[in-house]
Design an enzyme around this catalytic site. Sequence first.
Site, PDB file in Angstrom:
ATOM      1  N   GLU A   1      -9.471 -13.047  -5.045  1.00  0.00           N
ATOM      2  CA  GLU A   1      -9.081 -13.309  -6.444  1.00  0.00           C
ATOM      3  C   GLU A   1      -8.155 -14.517  -6.554  1.00  0.00           C
ATOM      4  O   GLU A   1      -8.054 -15.109  -7.624  1.00  0.00           O
ATOM      5  CB  GLU A   1      -8.436 -12.052  -7.057  1.00  0.00           C
ATOM      6  CG  GLU A   1      -6.997 -11.754  -6.651  1.00  0.00           C
ATOM      7  CD  GLU A   1      -6.829 -11.169  -5.236  1.00  0.00           C
ATOM      8  OE1 GLU A   1      -7.839 -11.050  -4.506  1.00  0.00           O
ATOM      9  OE2 GLU A   1      -5.684 -10.858  -4.866  1.00  0.00           O
TER      10      GLU A   1
ATOM     11  N   SER B   1       0.814  -1.225   0.000  1.00  0.00           N
ATOM     12  CA  SER B   1       0.000   0.000   0.000  1.00  0.00           C
ATOM     13  C   SER B   1       0.844   1.270   0.000  1.00  0.00           C
ATOM     14  O   SER B   1       0.461   2.271  -0.607  1.00  0.00           O
ATOM     15  CB  SER B   1      -0.947  -0.012   1.198  1.00  0.00           C
ATOM     16  OG  SER B   1      -0.228  -0.193   2.391  1.00  0.00           O
TER      17      SER B   1
ATOM     18  N   ILE C   1      -2.303 -12.752   3.302  1.00  0.00           N
ATOM     19  CA  ILE C   1      -0.870 -12.579   3.026  1.00  0.00           C
ATOM     20  C   ILE C   1      -0.447 -11.205   3.554  1.00  0.00           C
ATOM     21  O   ILE C   1      -0.858 -10.186   3.002  1.00  0.00           O
ATOM     22  CB  ILE C   1      -0.581 -12.661   1.501  1.00  0.00           C
ATOM     23  CG1 ILE C   1      -1.135 -13.959   0.914  1.00  0.00           C
ATOM     24  CG2 ILE C   1       0.911 -12.507   1.227  1.00  0.00           C
ATOM     25  CD1 ILE C   1      -1.114 -14.020  -0.604  1.00  0.00           C
TER      26      ILE C   1
ATOM     27  N   CYS D   1      -6.987  -6.267   0.538  1.00  0.00           N
ATOM     28  CA  CYS D   1      -5.717  -6.255   1.281  1.00  0.00           C
ATOM     29  C   CYS D   1      -5.060  -4.872   1.235  1.00  0.00           C
ATOM     30  O   CYS D   1      -5.525  -3.971   1.921  1.00  0.00           O
ATOM     31  CB  CYS D   1      -4.813  -7.370   0.756  1.00  0.00           C
ATOM     32  SG  CYS D   1      -3.685  -7.964   2.016  1.00  0.00           S
TER      33      CYS D   1
ATOM     34  N   HIS E   1      -7.543 -12.272   0.042  1.00  0.00           N
ATOM     35  CA  HIS E   1      -7.396 -12.197  -1.423  1.00  0.00           C
ATOM     36  C   HIS E   1      -8.434 -13.098  -2.120  1.00  0.00           C
ATOM     37  O   HIS E   1      -8.092 -14.216  -2.510  1.00  0.00           O
ATOM     38  CB  HIS E   1      -5.988 -12.648  -1.828  1.00  0.00           C
ATOM     39  CG  HIS E   1      -4.926 -11.642  -1.535  1.00  0.00           C
ATOM     40  ND1 HIS E   1      -4.499 -10.709  -2.454  1.00  0.00           N
ATOM     41  CD2 HIS E   1      -4.216 -11.404  -0.408  1.00  0.00           C
ATOM     42  CE1 HIS E   1      -3.567  -9.937  -1.917  1.00  0.00           C
ATOM     43  NE2 HIS E   1      -3.373 -10.339  -0.673  1.00  0.00           N
TER      44      HIS E   1
HETATM   45  N1  GLN Z   1       1.187  -5.679   3.977  1.00  0.00           N
HETATM   46  C1  GLN Z   1       0.811  -4.991   2.766  1.00  0.00           C
HETATM   47  C2  GLN Z   1       0.709  -3.492   3.021  1.00  0.00           C
HETATM   48  O1  GLN Z   1       0.897  -3.057   4.101  1.00  0.00           O
HETATM   49  C3  GLN Z   1      -0.492  -5.551   2.199  1.00  0.00           C
HETATM   50  C4  GLN Z   1      -0.298  -6.999   1.793  1.00  0.00           C
HETATM   51  C5  GLN Z   1      -1.186  -7.487   0.695  1.00  0.00           C
HETATM   52  O2  GLN Z   1      -1.828  -6.718  -0.030  1.00  0.00           O
HETATM   53  N2  GLN Z   1      -1.210  -8.793   0.533  1.00  0.00           N
HETATM   54  O3  GLN Z   1       0.442  -2.758   2.133  1.00  0.00           O
END
Ligand code: GLN
EC number: 3.5.1.2
Length: 251
Positions: free
Chosen positions: A236, A61, A198, A91, A234
């Site tokens: 997808e 992000s 994840i 996510c 996720h």
């Molecule tokens: N940990 C990621 C973040 O802080 C997000 C992880 C993901 O999109 N699988 O942006």
Amino acid sequence: MNNTHVRATFRKKRIGVLSVQGAFIEHIHLLRNLGVDCFEIRQAHDIAHSFDGLILPGGESSVQAHLLKELQLFEPLRNHILQGMPVLGTCAGLILLAAHIDGSGDLACVESCDASQDKHTPLREQGFGDTETFSQQSVLDTRAAVHGFQTLKVRVCRNAYGRQLASFHAQAPIHSLATASSSVNAPAQSHLMQLTFIRAPKIIAQDSCVETLVSLDGYSCAVRQDNQIACSFHPELDAEVYLHELLCAAS
Ligand code: GLN
């Protein structure tokens, strides 16, 4: 509405998938399998023509927020969301939408979130605007702070479900309220959604206007607020189409 009718409606929709970083191609494949017209958003000119909905994929992000600004996509996309364009954030996409973000992308965050885990009462008992509980970790949060759209009234803690090696699968049902209020054909009552986490953000608080669609261990992991749908996992990656169908139905 029967399935054929729903799918026929989807075919008329045009969905933009933010494609500057992360797991965007999986969303495109899933949408194409549903018969939905979609396109990649990489540059400002990609959104010059009208479209019906937006997907913010998983990834990193902090990088995505940076690129959105550099590519002059941030303001136009935020305006679309504020004006009611349906959006699905998964996510990292959830983090980009969140009004409040705790934690940086590094290990200090994971550890500080873990350490304060027992202080995190389930969201139903916790005030959305409550910053006191998280003041300790906010000291550690300044290094890779994310400045996202801040349109979804949730508080998330980045990476709170664990590091890359702690990625895991789980299953959970879709809340019956969510299925009752949607025009999409709900999966069978017995359907357990496959959830893949994840380095996932945890929704640690939410405003009363935010509806829980799926929860795990007392925490919302998929939510909806008007035109905004977001999840920690996720869908997808598991061909779980329900949230995408909700997005297309709203578009
Ligand atoms: N940990 C990621 C973040 O802080 C997000 C992880 C993901 O999109 N699988 O942006």
